[in-house]
Design an enzyme around this catalytic site. Structure first.
Site, PDB file in Angstrom:
ATOM      1  N   CYS A 299     -11.676 -52.600 -10.630  1.00  0.00           N
ATOM      2  CA  CYS A 299     -11.667 -53.866  -9.769  1.00  0.00           C
ATOM      3  C   CYS A 299     -10.397 -54.552  -9.551  1.00  0.00           C
ATOM      4  CB  CYS A 299     -12.922 -55.015 -10.092  1.00  0.00           C
ATOM      5  SG  CYS A 299     -14.559 -54.063 -10.653  1.00  0.00           S
TER       6      CYS A 299
ATOM      7  N   HIS B   1     -17.837 -58.611  -3.354  1.00  0.00           N
ATOM      8  CA  HIS B   1     -16.775 -57.945  -4.114  1.00  0.00           C
ATOM      9  C   HIS B   1     -16.642 -56.345  -3.849  1.00  0.00           C
ATOM     10  CE1 HIS B   1     -14.543 -56.788  -7.426  1.00  0.00           C
ATOM     11  NE2 HIS B   1     -15.415 -56.897  -8.460  1.00  0.00           N
TER      12      HIS B   1
HETATM   13  N1  COA Z   1     -25.849 -62.544  -5.070  1.00  0.00           N
HETATM   14  C1  COA Z   1     -26.821 -63.074  -4.274  1.00  0.00           C
HETATM   15  N2  COA Z   1     -27.847 -62.366  -3.673  1.00  0.00           N
HETATM   16  C2  COA Z   1     -27.959 -61.133  -4.054  1.00  0.00           C
HETATM   17  C3  COA Z   1     -27.023 -60.545  -4.702  1.00  0.00           C
HETATM   18  C4  COA Z   1     -26.002 -60.998  -5.285  1.00  0.00           C
HETATM   19  N3  COA Z   1     -25.091 -60.709  -6.459  1.00  0.00           N
HETATM   20  N4  COA Z   1     -27.179 -59.325  -5.145  1.00  0.00           N
HETATM   21  C5  COA Z   1     -28.431 -58.937  -4.141  1.00  0.00           C
HETATM   22  N5  COA Z   1     -28.931 -60.310  -3.662  1.00  0.00           N
HETATM   23  C6  COA Z   1     -29.739 -60.540  -2.586  1.00  0.00           C
HETATM   24  C7  COA Z   1     -29.879 -59.436  -1.486  1.00  0.00           C
HETATM   25  O1  COA Z   1     -29.264 -59.869  -0.466  1.00  0.00           O
HETATM   26  C8  COA Z   1     -31.283 -59.439  -1.355  1.00  0.00           C
HETATM   27  O2  COA Z   1     -31.698 -60.315  -0.337  1.00  0.00           O
HETATM   28  P1  COA Z   1     -32.843 -60.184   0.968  1.00  0.00           P
HETATM   29  O3  COA Z   1     -33.948 -59.923  -0.008  1.00  0.00           O
HETATM   30  O4  COA Z   1     -32.915 -61.579   1.407  1.00  0.00           O
HETATM   31  O5  COA Z   1     -32.354 -59.245   1.632  1.00  0.00           O
HETATM   32  C9  COA Z   1     -31.923 -59.487  -2.662  1.00  0.00           C
HETATM   33  O6  COA Z   1     -31.062 -60.312  -3.257  1.00  0.00           O
HETATM   34  C10 COA Z   1     -32.190 -58.046  -3.274  1.00  0.00           C
HETATM   35  O7  COA Z   1     -31.200 -57.313  -2.965  1.00  0.00           O
HETATM   36  P2  COA Z   1     -30.991 -56.026  -3.654  1.00  0.00           P
HETATM   37  O8  COA Z   1     -29.685 -55.113  -3.051  1.00  0.00           O
HETATM   38  O9  COA Z   1     -32.175 -55.287  -3.734  1.00  0.00           O
HETATM   39  O10 COA Z   1     -30.670 -56.446  -5.299  1.00  0.00           O
HETATM   40  P3  COA Z   1     -30.468 -55.257  -6.341  1.00  0.00           P
HETATM   41  O11 COA Z   1     -31.234 -55.607  -7.388  1.00  0.00           O
HETATM   42  O12 COA Z   1     -30.130 -54.060  -6.118  1.00  0.00           O
HETATM   43  O13 COA Z   1     -28.809 -55.671  -6.902  1.00  0.00           O
HETATM   44  C11 COA Z   1     -27.357 -56.747  -8.382  1.00  0.00           C
HETATM   45  C12 COA Z   1     -28.927 -56.948  -7.452  1.00  0.00           C
HETATM   46  C13 COA Z   1     -27.309 -58.184  -9.124  1.00  0.00           C
HETATM   47  C14 COA Z   1     -28.040 -55.874  -9.697  1.00  0.00           C
HETATM   48  C15 COA Z   1     -26.167 -56.077  -8.048  1.00  0.00           C
HETATM   49  O14 COA Z   1     -25.854 -56.849  -6.727  1.00  0.00           O
HETATM   50  C16 COA Z   1     -25.137 -55.837  -8.804  1.00  0.00           C
HETATM   51  O15 COA Z   1     -25.332 -54.811  -9.490  1.00  0.00           O
HETATM   52  N6  COA Z   1     -24.187 -56.576  -8.758  1.00  0.00           N
HETATM   53  C17 COA Z   1     -23.031 -56.497  -9.678  1.00  0.00           C
HETATM   54  C18 COA Z   1     -22.248 -55.683  -9.210  1.00  0.00           C
HETATM   55  C19 COA Z   1     -20.905 -55.368 -10.224  1.00  0.00           C
HETATM   56  O16 COA Z   1     -21.316 -55.182 -11.323  1.00  0.00           O
HETATM   57  N7  COA Z   1     -19.690 -55.385  -9.857  1.00  0.00           N
HETATM   58  C20 COA Z   1     -18.527 -55.078 -10.741  1.00  0.00           C
HETATM   59  C21 COA Z   1     -18.265 -56.203 -11.334  1.00  0.00           C
HETATM   60  S1  COA Z   1     -16.985 -55.736 -12.817  1.00  0.00           S
END
Ligand code: COA
Length: 388
Positions: free
Chosen positions: A87, A336
């Site tokens: 990242c 991100h």
């Molecule tokens: N913040 C705010 N809203 C979020 C979000 C976040 N991080 N991630 C998803 N959403 C929202 C989506 O827009 C969607 O909204 P909607 O229903 O109104 O369209 C809803 O939440 C579900 O989204 P979805 O894509 O199904 O979520 P998910 O469960 O597949 O993924 C996480 C959620 C948190 C697991 C994912 O965002 C993630 O893995 N984040 C971390 C990424 C990471 O690790 N980056 C590297 C860092 S070192």
């Protein structure tokens, strides 16, 4: 070493982008930066591109050449190099471009950052991101980045009394900032109770403590400071550039709540810039999870160790606070796209120092800092910038 300045910036909208390809995104960001700088292809001495995992996300490696080709400059034979550091790929690409100009090898370089993460399913994105963790000691046993940062958060709560509410307040602040950023993935405010009660991802981190999975690209043009005013009236000088490493796995750290790579990269940058943490008027820090912002403001020296959670209670890091943090919305709300993040952070600071941050503008901002982290803290870059 020569002084180096940013003379142009370009950004795509961040989010789930289905109507543009990887190459269209990087060309859009790069073209905007080139137009902003008022340069042409023949002026460019080199290109650097930060991208973490294009091979897994879209099946495309050899991204340096792809960018030279897609930009239409392939027949100019400009050296183009891909840089990878998870990242922190974007921050590393900026640093490589900076060093090449500072050394006198190049006069003008274009640096891009790109990731297109939504072309794979969510679980594949999580697995791909986890390749930046230690495969033998962490990923093999099922650790993901939300899981690793959850370890850091629970330890911080245990050591310093940091609360889940303070974590949630970081998300509320960054969503409030993102609501003012037309390039952000999430341009909506969230309520504290929603952040506290959001679906649990890895205790204590809920959905709204996490940065999202994002497509997007960012680009900047760097130039030797002595020539910068040929191109713009408001160049922004990079007065400090630091980089440091640490153990790949969390268990190798002396203290998992301190990212020593941040501490060392910041010290290197502060020393070069001849400033202290107190001189930093605003910062973009790597808030891949809310706990990461809390650790970052401690490790950068904005507050004392253990006080990161209280900083938000004390209004230090809000837009009207003494050291505003993540005015862009941060990784949390702006999004991100991992390879682009470090470049996009530089852009927010440049826009602020040039007075171009519109509704997010911090009045009279003169010195700002960008902090980009790879993995759980094994790589870090810190850049300090000042308006010229
Ligand atoms: N913040 C705010 N809203 C979020 C979000 C976040 N991080 N991630 C998803 N959403 C929202 C989506 O827009 C969607 O909204 P909607 O229903 O109104 O369209 C809803 O939440 C579900 O989204 P979805 O894509 O199904 O979520 P998910 O469960 O597949 O993924 C996480 C959620 C948190 C697991 C994912 O965002 C993630 O893995 N984040 C971390 C990424 C990471 O690790 N980056 C590297 C860092 S070192």
């Amino acid at each position: 070493m020569r002084d180096v300045a940013v003379i142009g910036v370009g950004l795509t909208k961040f989010g789930e982008i289905w109507d543009r390809s990887f190459r269209q995104l990087i060309v859009e960001a790069g073209s905007k930066a080139i137009l902003d700088a008022g340069i042409e292809g023949k002026d460019i001495d080199a290109m650097y591109v930060g991208s973490m995992s294009s091979g897994r996300f879209i099946g495309q490696e050899h991204v340096g050449a792809l960018v030279a080709d897609a930009s239409g400059f392939y027949n100019l034979h400009i050296p183009s190099t891909r840089v990878e550091g998870a990242c922190a790929s974007g921050g590393l690409a900026v640093r490589q471009g900076y060093l090449s100009v500072a050394s006198g090898v190049n006069d003008i370089v274009v640096i891009g950052g790109i990731e297109k993460m939504n072309d794979v399913a969510g679980t594949s994105a999580t697995e791909t991101l986890a390749t930046a963790a230690d495969q033998e000691w962490e990923a093999f046993f099922g650790a993901t980045f939300p899981g690793l940062y959850a370890f850091i958060a629970t330890r911080h709560m245990h050591e310093y009394g940091t609360t889940k509410e303070q974590l949630a307040q970081v998300a509320v602040k960054n969503h409030a900032n993102g609501a003012l950023n037309p390039y952000a993935q999430y341009q909506k405010e969230i309520k504290l109770e929603h952040a506290i009660n959001a679906t649990m991802v890895a205790y204590p981190l809920g959905l709204l403590d996490c940065s999202p999975v994002t497509d997007g690209s960012a680009a900047v043009v760097l130039c030797s400071a002595e020539r910068a005013k040929e191109f713009t009236d408001t160049p922004v000088k990079i007065i400090g550039a630091g980089q440091a490493s640490d153990s790949l796995a969390l268990h190798g750290r002396r203290d998992i709540t301190t990212l020593d790579a941040t501490v060392h990269a910041a010290q290197m940058a502060y020393k070069q810039a001849k400033v202290t943490s107190k001189d930093i008027q605003l910062a973009e820090v790597h808030d891949c999870f809310t706990i990461a912002e809390i650790c970052a403001i401690e490790d950068l020296g904005f507050v004392k160790k253990g006080d990161g959670g209280k900083a938000i209670d004390n209004n230090i890091t809000t837009r009207d606070g003494s050291q505003p943090v993540n005015t862009s919305g941060g990784l949390k709300a702006k999004g991100h796209p991992v390879g682009a993040t470090g470049v996009a952070q530089i852009i927010e600071i440049v826009l602020q120092l040039q007075g171009r941050a519109e509704k997010r503008q911090i009045p009279d901002a003169r010195i700002g800092l960008a902090h980009n982290v790879g993995g759980s803290g094994a790589t870090c870059t810190v850049h300090i910038m000042e308006g010229m």
